[in-house]
Write an enzyme that holds these catalytic residues in place. Structure first.
Site, PDB file in Angstrom:
ATOM      1  N   SER B  47      36.183  40.190  37.351  1.00 20.23           N
ATOM      2  CA  SER B  47      35.915  40.371  35.926  1.00 20.23           C
ATOM      3  C   SER B  47      35.472  39.038  35.364  1.00 20.23           C
ATOM      4  CB  SER B  47      37.167  40.869  35.204  1.00 20.23           C
ATOM      5  OG  SER B  47      36.858  41.162  33.859  1.00 20.23           O
ATOM      6  N   GLU B  48      34.383  39.041  34.594  1.00 16.94           N
ATOM      7  CA  GLU B  48      33.720  37.796  34.193  1.00 16.94           C
ATOM      8  C   GLU B  48      34.632  36.826  33.443  1.00 16.94           C
ATOM      9  OE1 GLU B  48      30.537  39.134  31.677  1.00 16.94           O
ATOM     10  OE2 GLU B  48      31.853  39.569  29.995  1.00 16.94           O
TER      11      GLU B  48
END
Lengths: 227, 219
Positions: B47-48
């Site tokens: 997840s960024e």
């Protein structure tokens, strides 16, 4: 004696001047220093440039600064999200300048500032609208865009625990932009849930070394009726 | 014609996520892909905002307000997962460390240009987030989208009309009609669903499609 602990949120933001460039950590509501933002709002400095991933939703956080007319410009990767009414309102009226930066470019420009670099060549946005007007270069056959360093006067960040020397550890995904922003501002202020004596954190666990942190301030007990 | 449901489209992509892959799933339909990866495969989701090993949504009494995904939904961390800051997270993307990214799209071009961050609307203020970084960085970029827009306009075009997210970055397109590879020769159909024919799918596509390689030739 080094002791970076500030006795109140109010005193932690007291020297923010009109026209200041302020980085604010957080990703959505994760790892965002909401109490420092509220102290900044009450402090009332105007004409601010805010550097942050998002622009706040409803009346919370950065949205409250926008609502009170304190912000001239926002540097942001994803300003528009569900509920970002104040950003949308001011942007449509032309009362808020927006510099849109891809998210990884945002953190890398901030990192460059903290690391003493003038900028970085990134492949991100090469050949797109967001590279227009910027220097580009082909390196080993691949296109890159020159993105310059992003400095700030203040960085307001959020961590889980600080020691009195400003070393920080974080809670889960709450670290996001906070460590990199800590390195890129003249004055970095960390809002934390708890403070321990220097030596109270395991040095192997420290994420942000205290050299990047000027002030730490403990969260104050608040009623849960924000805004 | 056979049109897959959104769920079946996500299920089809999931078949192509191999064991051991590091994967970033975009916001929206791509997020559903995780629901259909077979249980005998171990896949690590990125997840960024700074997570490797994103797990499913938490029980309501186990929510950690800081533990969210790129879509700002509450998530969990699987055993073996870890946290890091945003700058390191995007180094993973740009540095080519992610095996696969699955993103939605407004439009994809015959040469693999991706348009998924802005339309030509002047009323909505722009937002880009991490889309451009992911587009240039993932080793394989899969697009998951319906073949046509709501007004039936083709979304696969010779050239994108909307502003680009990245140029020449898409490797494969999964739609409700077909799976299409972006190759040096052009867009090559990899799989047609049900009895869909190349001619039918071509008629709904704004760029030339090449026939599947394994299609028996007419002798």
């Amino acid at each position: 004696m080094i002791n970076k602990v500030c006795d109140s949120l109010k005193s932690a933001v007291a020297d923010v001047h009109d026209g200041a460039v302020v980085m604010i950590g957080g990703f959505g509501n994760s790892g965002i220093p909401l109490q420092l933002i509220e102290a900044l709002r009450q402090h009332g400095a105007r004409d601010l440039t805010i550097i942050s991933n998002n622009s706040g939703v409803r009346e919370e956080g950065i949205a409250s600064l926008l609502r009170d007319g304190l912000v001239r410009k926002i540097v942001c990767s994803f300003p528009r999200s569900a509920g970002s009414v104040w950003f949308e309102r001011l942007y449509e009226k032309g009362e808020l300048e927006l510099e849109l930066v891809p998210q990884g470019t945002l953190s890398e420009r901030i990192r460059a500032a903290g690391a003493g670099l003038g900028g970085v060549y990134t492949p991100t946005a090469y050949g797109t609208l967001l590279a227009e007007g910027k220097d580009t270069r082909i390196i080993d056959g691949k296109g890159y865009v020159l993105e310059t360093a992003l400095h700030a006067d203040f960085a307001f960040i959020k961590a889980l625990t600080a020691d009195t020397w400003g070393n920080l550890i974080y809670n889960t995904a709450g670290r996001n932009f906070n460590p990199v922003m800590a390195s890129a501002a003249r004055i970095t202020v960390a809002e934390v849930a708890s403070i321990v004596e220097a030596g109270g954190l395991n040095p192997e666990h420290v994420v942000t070394p205290g050299i990047f942190v000027n002030r730490v301030v403990a969260q104050e007990e608040q009623q849960h009726d924000a805004a | 014609m056979m049109r897959l449901s959104n769920e079946d489209m996500a299920r089809r992509v999931a078949q192509d996520i191999p064991d051991g892959a590091y994967v970033n799933l975009g916001i929206g339909m791509p997020t559903q892909v995780a629901n259909f990866v077979s249980a005998d495969r171990q896949v690590i989701y990125h997840s960024e905002n700074g997570i490797l090993g994103v797990g499913p949504a938490p029980e309501p009494d186990k929510i950690d307000p800081d533990l969210i995904n790129a879509g700002k939904q509450y998530v969990t961390l699987i055993p073996g997962g870890c946290y890091f800051d945003n700058s390191e997270s995007f180094a993973m993307m740009r540095g080519g460390h992610l095996d696969i990214a699955v993103l939605g799209a407004f439009q994809v071009s015959a040469t693999g240009d991706l348009a998924n961050w802005a339309t030509l609307s002047q009323t909505l203020p722009p937002a880009v987030g991490g889309a451009m970084d992911l587009a240039v960085g993932a080793r394989q970029l899969f697009v998951l989208m319906r073949h046509n827009a709501k007004d039936n306009a083709p979304k696969i075009l010779e050239k994108c009309v909307y502003p680009l997210t990245g140029a020449g970055v898409v490797k494969r397109i999964y739609t409700d009609l077909a799976v299409i590879d972006v190759t040096d020769e052009g867009l090559r159909v990899r799989e047609l669903y049900g009895d869909n024919t190349l001619e039918e799918v071509q008629a709904l596509t704004g760029a030339k499609l090449l026939p599947p390689l394994q299609e028996p030739s007419a002798h």
